[in-house]
Motif scaffolding. Structure first.
Motif, PDB file in Angstrom:
ATOM      1  N   ARG A   1       0.820  -1.212   0.000  1.00  0.00           N
ATOM      2  CA  ARG A   1       0.000   0.000   0.000  1.00  0.00           C
ATOM      3  C   ARG A   1       0.861   1.272   0.000  1.00  0.00           C
ATOM      4  NH1 ARG A   1      -5.122   1.771   1.894  1.00  0.00           N
ATOM      5  NH2 ARG A   1      -5.147   4.038   1.593  1.00  0.00           N
ATOM      6  N   VAL A   2       1.880   1.328   0.842  1.00  0.00           N
ATOM      7  CA  VAL A   2       2.604   2.589   1.039  1.00  0.00           C
ATOM      8  C   VAL A   2       3.991   2.601   0.428  1.00  0.00           C
ATOM      9  CG1 VAL A   2       1.324   3.001   3.176  1.00  0.00           C
ATOM     10  CG2 VAL A   2       3.596   1.966   3.306  1.00  0.00           C
ATOM     11  N   GLY A   3       4.505   1.448  -0.017  1.00  0.00           N
ATOM     12  CA  GLY A   3       5.875   1.389  -0.479  1.00  0.00           C
ATOM     13  C   GLY A   3       6.829   1.376   0.701  1.00  0.00           C
ATOM     14  N   GLY A   4       8.033   1.857   0.485  1.00  0.00           N
ATOM     15  CA  GLY A   4       8.991   1.925   1.581  1.00  0.00           C
ATOM     16  C   GLY A   4       9.787   0.641   1.741  1.00  0.00           C
ATOM     17  N   ALA A   5      10.620   0.647   2.763  1.00  0.00           N
ATOM     18  CA  ALA A   5      11.499  -0.479   3.073  1.00  0.00           C
ATOM     19  C   ALA A   5      10.919  -1.267   4.231  1.00  0.00           C
ATOM     20  CB  ALA A   5      12.898   0.022   3.420  1.00  0.00           C
ATOM     21  N   GLY A   6      11.045  -2.583   4.172  1.00  0.00           N
ATOM     22  CA  GLY A   6      10.558  -3.446   5.238  1.00  0.00           C
ATOM     23  C   GLY A   6      11.679  -3.890   6.154  1.00  0.00           C
TER      24      GLY A   6
ATOM     25  N   ARG B   1      16.653  -7.088  -1.946  1.00  0.00           N
ATOM     26  CA  ARG B   1      17.503  -7.361  -0.788  1.00  0.00           C
ATOM     27  C   ARG B   1      17.293  -8.785  -0.285  1.00  0.00           C
ATOM     28  NH1 ARG B   1      17.147  -2.901   3.743  1.00  0.00           N
ATOM     29  NH2 ARG B   1      14.892  -3.274   3.618  1.00  0.00           N
ATOM     30  N   GLU B   2      18.347  -9.330   0.287  1.00  0.00           N
ATOM     31  CA  GLU B   2      18.243 -10.645   0.920  1.00  0.00           C
ATOM     32  C   GLU B   2      17.498 -10.512   2.244  1.00  0.00           C
ATOM     33  OE1 GLU B   2      19.030 -13.271  -0.497  1.00  0.00           O
ATOM     34  OE2 GLU B   2      20.458 -12.724  -2.057  1.00  0.00           O
ATOM     35  N   PRO B   3      16.841 -11.598   2.708  1.00  0.00           N
ATOM     36  CA  PRO B   3      16.125 -11.517   3.986  1.00  0.00           C
ATOM     37  C   PRO B   3      16.998 -11.059   5.151  1.00  0.00           C
ATOM     38  CG  PRO B   3      15.515 -13.514   2.820  1.00  0.00           C
ATOM     39  CD  PRO B   3      16.630 -12.888   2.045  1.00  0.00           C
ATOM     40  N   GLU B   4      18.271 -11.474   5.152  1.00  0.00           N
ATOM     41  CA  GLU B   4      19.154 -11.100   6.250  1.00  0.00           C
ATOM     42  C   GLU B   4      19.396  -9.588   6.315  1.00  0.00           C
ATOM     43  OE1 GLU B   4      20.906 -15.077   4.682  1.00  0.00           O
ATOM     44  OE2 GLU B   4      19.674 -13.423   3.939  1.00  0.00           O
ATOM     45  N   ALA B   5      19.233  -8.894   5.184  1.00  0.00           N
ATOM     46  CA  ALA B   5      19.435  -7.449   5.178  1.00  0.00           C
ATOM     47  C   ALA B   5      18.352  -6.729   5.961  1.00  0.00           C
ATOM     48  CB  ALA B   5      19.475  -6.929   3.741  1.00  0.00           C
ATOM     49  N   LEU B   6      17.175  -7.341   6.038  1.00  0.00           N
ATOM     50  CA  LEU B   6      16.052  -6.773   6.786  1.00  0.00           C
ATOM     51  C   LEU B   6      16.047  -7.237   8.228  1.00  0.00           C
ATOM     52  CD1 LEU B   6      15.171  -7.011   3.684  1.00  0.00           C
ATOM     53  CD2 LEU B   6      12.842  -7.030   4.529  1.00  0.00           C
ATOM     54  N   ASN B   7      16.811  -8.301   8.514  1.00  0.00           N
ATOM     55  CA  ASN B   7      16.665  -9.036   9.771  1.00  0.00           C
ATOM     56  C   ASN B   7      18.041  -9.383  10.336  1.00  0.00           C
ATOM     57  OD1 ASN B   7      16.106 -12.490  10.419  1.00  0.00           O
ATOM     58  ND2 ASN B   7      15.735 -10.853  11.882  1.00  0.00           N
TER      59      ASN B   7
ATOM     60  N   ALA C   1      22.545  -0.339  14.790  1.00  0.00           N
ATOM     61  CA  ALA C   1      22.870   0.037  13.409  1.00  0.00           C
ATOM     62  C   ALA C   1      21.629  -0.024  12.533  1.00  0.00           C
ATOM     63  CB  ALA C   1      23.971  -0.876  12.862  1.00  0.00           C
ATOM     64  N   LEU C   2      20.799  -1.040  12.757  1.00  0.00           N
ATOM     65  CA  LEU C   2      19.561  -1.130  11.985  1.00  0.00           C
ATOM     66  C   LEU C   2      18.634   0.027  12.316  1.00  0.00           C
ATOM     67  CD1 LEU C   2      18.050  -3.065   9.963  1.00  0.00           C
ATOM     68  CD2 LEU C   2      16.732  -3.779  11.955  1.00  0.00           C
ATOM     69  N   ALA C   3      18.531   0.404  13.578  1.00  0.00           N
ATOM     70  CA  ALA C   3      17.675   1.516  13.968  1.00  0.00           C
ATOM     71  C   ALA C   3      18.089   2.798  13.258  1.00  0.00           C
ATOM     72  CB  ALA C   3      17.713   1.707  15.481  1.00  0.00           C
ATOM     73  N   ALA C   4      19.391   3.017  13.137  1.00  0.00           N
ATOM     74  CA  ALA C   4      19.870   4.208  12.431  1.00  0.00           C
ATOM     75  C   ALA C   4      19.460   4.165  10.961  1.00  0.00           C
ATOM     76  CB  ALA C   4      21.384   4.324  12.563  1.00  0.00           C
ATOM     77  N   GLU C   5      19.523   2.982  10.352  1.00  0.00           N
ATOM     78  CA  GLU C   5      19.104   2.839   8.949  1.00  0.00           C
ATOM     79  C   GLU C   5      17.606   3.078   8.800  1.00  0.00           C
ATOM     80  OE1 GLU C   5      18.619  -0.800   5.802  1.00  0.00           O
ATOM     81  OE2 GLU C   5      20.570  -0.623   6.791  1.00  0.00           O
TER      82      GLU C   5
ATOM     83  N   GLU D   1      15.661   4.909  10.701  1.00  0.00           N
ATOM     84  CA  GLU D   1      15.371   6.330  10.884  1.00  0.00           C
ATOM     85  C   GLU D   1      15.763   7.151   9.661  1.00  0.00           C
ATOM     86  OE1 GLU D   1      17.269   7.581  14.450  1.00  0.00           O
ATOM     87  OE2 GLU D   1      15.756   6.676  15.762  1.00  0.00           O
ATOM     88  N   ALA D   2      16.788   6.698   8.928  1.00  0.00           N
ATOM     89  CA  ALA D   2      17.241   7.437   7.750  1.00  0.00           C
ATOM     90  C   ALA D   2      16.364   7.181   6.534  1.00  0.00           C
ATOM     91  CB  ALA D   2      18.690   7.062   7.432  1.00  0.00           C
ATOM     92  N   ALA D   3      15.553   6.138   6.565  1.00  0.00           N
ATOM     93  CA  ALA D   3      14.695   5.812   5.423  1.00  0.00           C
ATOM     94  C   ALA D   3      13.571   6.827   5.291  1.00  0.00           C
ATOM     95  CB  ALA D   3      14.120   4.402   5.590  1.00  0.00           C
ATOM     96  N   ASP D   4      13.188   7.115   4.056  1.00  0.00           N
ATOM     97  CA  ASP D   4      12.052   8.016   3.843  1.00  0.00           C
ATOM     98  C   ASP D   4      10.776   7.418   4.436  1.00  0.00           C
ATOM     99  OD1 ASP D   4      13.579   9.901   2.517  1.00  0.00           O
ATOM    100  OD2 ASP D   4      13.226   8.988   0.553  1.00  0.00           O
ATOM    101  N   LEU D   5      10.601   6.124   4.256  1.00  0.00           N
ATOM    102  CA  LEU D   5       9.433   5.430   4.798  1.00  0.00           C
ATOM    103  C   LEU D   5       9.831   3.991   5.100  1.00  0.00           C
ATOM    104  CD1 LEU D   5       5.807   5.755   3.465  1.00  0.00           C
ATOM    105  CD2 LEU D   5       6.648   3.625   4.429  1.00  0.00           C
ATOM    106  N   ALA D   6       9.528   3.532   6.302  1.00  0.00           N
ATOM    107  CA  ALA D   6       9.898   2.181   6.708  1.00  0.00           C
ATOM    108  C   ALA D   6       8.724   1.508   7.401  1.00  0.00           C
ATOM    109  CB  ALA D   6      11.105   2.214   7.650  1.00  0.00           C
ATOM    110  N   VAL D   7       8.560   0.226   7.120  1.00  0.00           N
ATOM    111  CA  VAL D   7       7.583  -0.621   7.810  1.00  0.00           C
ATOM    112  C   VAL D   7       8.375  -1.605   8.656  1.00  0.00           C
ATOM    113  CG1 VAL D   7       5.779  -2.367   7.557  1.00  0.00           C
ATOM    114  CG2 VAL D   7       5.831  -0.385   6.012  1.00  0.00           C
TER     115      VAL D   7
END
Length: 274
Positions: free
Chosen positions: A25-30, A71-77, A158-162, A164-170
């Protein structure tokens, strides 16, 4: 802008399906900061990942596919925990009588490290397929907690910083943990959906975060965590939205999920001012 999806039930709340539809629905990074699966109950998923010398679960894989960024699953997790049943009982390292922690993967592609439960019998596939030679082997809760501070915490920060830097994140939480990333700036969390079978409750991000600060902590997987049921005792939702049941074909299709849960996503966007 950050949308957080948390679960009111510890298991099978429907967080990933909801998150997949929200990404559509909104796009963004997961993101799925922490995840886990079981070598017995999720054996097909484990075999699929281990065949490539990797450790991840289907939730992170579904989010990676839904965001469409290659992205690979590990990049999100960055933190994934593998469990296995403990049929003879016992509390193991984490106070569970029914299952035991086997191994944690920490870090994202190209930077993975591992923490192994030295008191457990590791499945042969885990020993053979994962690069555990330099893993931290822990035998006590104190040793595990030290490994969490040394390895897990920096990876999550480190993930939290990424995020926060995203335009939109889920961001999808883990179990019924209220805050999967405690170091997030509350001002960046626009809306929170607490999902459970049959409904979603929508909250303003800042109010939800303040409730997290005053809620009591409960043990979960060896750590003291803020749990969703304790947090939402302190605030009323902006909206309560029914969620229809979905068949397996619908759950696998982000477009169908987005249509079925449109009212809940509308409520989140309204809270976020979009």
């Amino acid at each position: 802008m950050i949308f957080l999806v948390a679960g009111a039930d510890r298991v099978d709340a429907g967080k990933t399906t909801f998150s997949v539809g929200l990404l559509e629905r909104v796009g963004g990074a997961g993101y799925k900061p922490r995840a886990g699966n079981d070598f017995w109950f999720d054996h097909d998923d484990c075999r699929r990942a281990l065949a490539d010398g990797r450790l991840y679960g289907k939730d992170a894989a579904r989010l990676a596919a839904a965001e469409g960024r290659g992205r690979e699953p590990e990049a999100l997790n960055p933190v994934h925990r593998l469990w296995q049943p403990a049929p003879d009982g016992g509390t193991g390292l984490l106070g569970r009588s029914d299952r035991e922690f086997v191994v944690d993967r920490i870090g994202r592609p190209g930077e993975e490290t591992y923490v192994v439960n030295a008191t457990a019998d590791l499945p042969a596939a885990v020993e053979e397929r994962l690069p555990l030679g330099a893993a931290d082997a822990v035998e006590t809760v104190d040793e595990l907690n030290a490994a969490v501070e040394r390895r897990h915490a920096p990876a999550l920060d480190a993930l939290a910083a990424e995020v926060e830097a995203a335009d939109l994140a889920v961001v999808e939480s883990y179990g019924d943990v209220a805050r999967p990333l405690r170091s997030l700036d509350p001002a960046r969390v626009a809306a929170v959906a607490v999902v459970e079978p049959r409904r979603a409750r929508i909250y303003r991000g800042d109010r939800y975060w303040r409730a997290c600060e005053v809620a009591r902590s409960s043990p979960q997987d060896g750590r003291l965590e803020k749990r969703v049921p304790d947090v939402i005792d302190y605030l009323d939702p902006v909206a309560r939205v029914p969620l229809p049941p979905l068949g397996s074909d619908d759950r696998r299709d982000p477009e169908r999920v987005a249509r079925a849960y449109a009212d809940a996503y509308d409520a989140m966007l309204e809270v976020a001012g979009r």
